[in-house]
Structure formats: structure tokens, C-alpha cells
Design an enzyme around this catalytic site. Structure first.
Site, PDB file in Angstrom:
ATOM      1  N   GLU A   1      -3.152  -4.658  -2.993  1.00  0.00           N
ATOM      2  CA  GLU A   1      -3.698  -5.556  -4.012  1.00  0.00           C
ATOM      3  C   GLU A   1      -3.774  -4.863  -5.365  1.00  0.00           C
ATOM      4  O   GLU A   1      -3.404  -5.411  -6.404  1.00  0.00           O
ATOM      5  CB  GLU A   1      -5.109  -6.014  -3.637  1.00  0.00           C
ATOM      6  CG  GLU A   1      -5.209  -6.768  -2.327  1.00  0.00           C
ATOM      7  CD  GLU A   1      -5.521  -5.876  -1.144  1.00  0.00           C
ATOM      8  OE1 GLU A   1      -4.867  -4.815  -1.000  1.00  0.00           O
ATOM      9  OE2 GLU A   1      -6.403  -6.226  -0.363  1.00  0.00           O
TER      10      GLU A   1
ATOM     11  N   ASN B   1       0.834  -1.198   0.000  1.00  0.00           N
ATOM     12  CA  ASN B   1       0.000   0.000   0.000  1.00  0.00           C
ATOM     13  C   ASN B   1       0.872   1.252   0.000  1.00  0.00           C
ATOM     14  O   ASN B   1       1.939   1.305   0.619  1.00  0.00           O
ATOM     15  CB  ASN B   1      -1.030   0.002   1.136  1.00  0.00           C
ATOM     16  CG  ASN B   1      -0.479  -0.327   2.502  1.00  0.00           C
ATOM     17  OD1 ASN B   1       0.561  -0.956   2.622  1.00  0.00           O
ATOM     18  ND2 ASN B   1      -1.180   0.101   3.519  1.00  0.00           N
ATOM     19  N   ILE B   2       0.410   2.236  -0.768  1.00  0.00           N
ATOM     20  CA  ILE B   2       1.153   3.484  -0.953  1.00  0.00           C
ATOM     21  C   ILE B   2       0.208   4.626  -0.605  1.00  0.00           C
ATOM     22  O   ILE B   2      -0.764   4.871  -1.317  1.00  0.00           O
ATOM     23  CB  ILE B   2       1.662   3.606  -2.411  1.00  0.00           C
ATOM     24  CG1 ILE B   2       2.518   2.393  -2.783  1.00  0.00           C
ATOM     25  CG2 ILE B   2       2.458   4.899  -2.590  1.00  0.00           C
ATOM     26  CD1 ILE B   2       2.876   2.287  -4.260  1.00  0.00           C
ATOM     27  N   GLU B   3       0.504   5.275   0.528  1.00  0.00           N
ATOM     28  CA  GLU B   3      -0.404   6.317   1.011  1.00  0.00           C
ATOM     29  C   GLU B   3       0.029   7.695   0.520  1.00  0.00           C
ATOM     30  O   GLU B   3       1.076   7.864  -0.109  1.00  0.00           O
ATOM     31  CB  GLU B   3      -0.458   6.241   2.546  1.00  0.00           C
ATOM     32  CG  GLU B   3      -0.990   4.890   2.993  1.00  0.00           C
ATOM     33  CD  GLU B   3      -1.209   4.766   4.486  1.00  0.00           C
ATOM     34  OE1 GLU B   3      -0.646   5.575   5.257  1.00  0.00           O
ATOM     35  OE2 GLU B   3      -1.960   3.838   4.868  1.00  0.00           O
TER      36      GLU B   3
HETATM   37  N1  THU Z   1      -5.236  -1.490   2.703  1.00  0.00           N
HETATM   38  C1  THU Z   1      -4.689  -2.312   1.767  1.00  0.00           C
HETATM   39  O1  THU Z   1      -3.624  -2.027   1.215  1.00  0.00           O
HETATM   40  N2  THU Z   1      -5.344  -3.464   1.459  1.00  0.00           N
HETATM   41  C2  THU Z   1      -6.455  -3.921   2.109  1.00  0.00           C
HETATM   42  O2  THU Z   1      -6.951  -4.988   1.782  1.00  0.00           O
HETATM   43  C3  THU Z   1      -7.052  -3.120   3.188  1.00  0.00           C
HETATM   44  C4  THU Z   1      -6.505  -1.751   3.355  1.00  0.00           C
HETATM   45  C5  THU Z   1      -4.494  -0.282   3.096  1.00  0.00           C
HETATM   46  C6  THU Z   1      -5.060   1.043   2.681  1.00  0.00           C
HETATM   47  C7  THU Z   1      -4.436   1.952   3.696  1.00  0.00           C
HETATM   48  O3  THU Z   1      -3.132   2.312   3.264  1.00  0.00           O
HETATM   49  C8  THU Z   1      -4.306   1.113   4.944  1.00  0.00           C
HETATM   50  O4  THU Z   1      -4.404  -0.232   4.507  1.00  0.00           O
HETATM   51  C9  THU Z   1      -5.360   1.376   5.997  1.00  0.00           C
HETATM   52  O5  THU Z   1      -6.634   1.343   5.461  1.00  0.00           O
END
Ligand code: THU
Length: 133
Positions: free
Chosen positions: A55, A42-44
Site C-alpha cells: 500500500e 511489498n518489498i522486503e
Molecule cells: N504487508 C503488506 O504489504 N501489506 C499489508 O497490508 C500487510 C503486510 C507485507 C509486509 C511484509 O512484507 C509481509 O506482508 C508480511 O508481513
């Protein structure tokens, strides 16, 4: 590649997550029919909604390289139960996955649940709904 090997790759990808806002790293790994593995984390972003889940990063990386023939996806987070993918990721999976595409959701405790997209997102909107009768 075994299910556990794919999960291990997702755990390694999780180490590359950019999560200064949630501190909730997620990792993903997807393998194509030809055996190529794409990784995602995940990349915020400071503008929170711009964040992309692990994903979707993995799926989009594969598609952008011309690979759409997906076999299995693994996703891992440090959750009490195997991490449930968010709704947006489920919709993206529904576009490219079929009933044979295995989705291994897992956590760091070693718990794994294997599901299909039909189980994650039944009765989903699809290209078939765009055609008028
Ligand atoms: N997130 C994912 O990368 N995949 C998931 O299946 C659930 C949520 C991430 C998004 C965000 O960066 C962090 O988790 C918290 O929601």
C-alpha cells in the site's frame, strides 16, 4: 475503472512482490481522481524492518509523481479474510485520504470489503494535533 478492475491490477502488482523472507506477497493499486493508476507490491529487506508494504509503495509512488488526489485503493493478499492493512499503512492513508476515498481490501478468494480510513483508523493523530492552542 470499476472496483474489480482495480483489484485485478492489484493482483497483477502482487506478482512483482519481493518477499524472500515472508513469502507473503501483497499487491496494491491506487487510482487518482484524474484516472491514473499507481501500483505497489511489498518489498522486503534482509534488515527486516526496512520492508515497505504494498500500500505504501503505491501511495508513495503517486505522491512522488505529484499525484495526491486519491479516489480508490485496492489491496490484495492470499488471506482467509480480506487483508487488513497494517498500522503504519493506515497512518499514511490517514495523511492523504478523506472520507470519500474508498479502500477495497480483498483476498484471492474474491472476497472484498470496502472501507474508509475513518473506519480503519478512528481518532488518528493528524496535522491538526500539531497546532498548539
Ligand atoms: N504487508 C503488506 O504489504 N501489506 C499489508 O497490508 C500487510 C503486510 C507485507 C509486509 C511484509 O512484507 C509481509 O506482508 C508480511 O508481513
Amino acid at each position: 475503472m470499476t472496483k474489480n478492475q482495480l483489484i485485478k491490477q492489484a493482483i497483477e502488482a502482487r506478482n512483482r512482490a519481493y518477499v524472500p523472507y515472508s513469502n507473503f506477497p501483497v499487491g496494491a493499486a491506487i487510482i487518482t481522481q484524474s484516472g491514473k493508476v499507481y501500483h505497489g507490491c511489498n518489498i522486503e529487506n534482509a534488515a527486516y524492518p526496512v520492508t515497505c508494504c504494498a500500500e505504501r509503495v503505491a501511495i508513495f509512488k503517486a505522491i512522488s509523481e505529484g499525484d495526491t488526489d486519491f479516489q480508490e485503493l485496492a489491496v490484495v493478499a492470499d488471506t482467509d479474510r480480506p487483508v487488513p492493512p497494517c498500522g503504519s499503512c493506515r497512518q499514511v492513508m490517514s495523511e492523504f485520504f478523506n472520507e470519500n476515498t474508498l479502500i477495497h481490501i480483498a483476498n484471492l478468494k474474491g472476497e472484498v470489503k470496502t472501507v474508509t480510513i475513518e473506519e480503519l483508523l478512528p481518532f488518528s493523530f493528524s496535522s491538526h494535533d500539531l497546532t498548539t492552542s
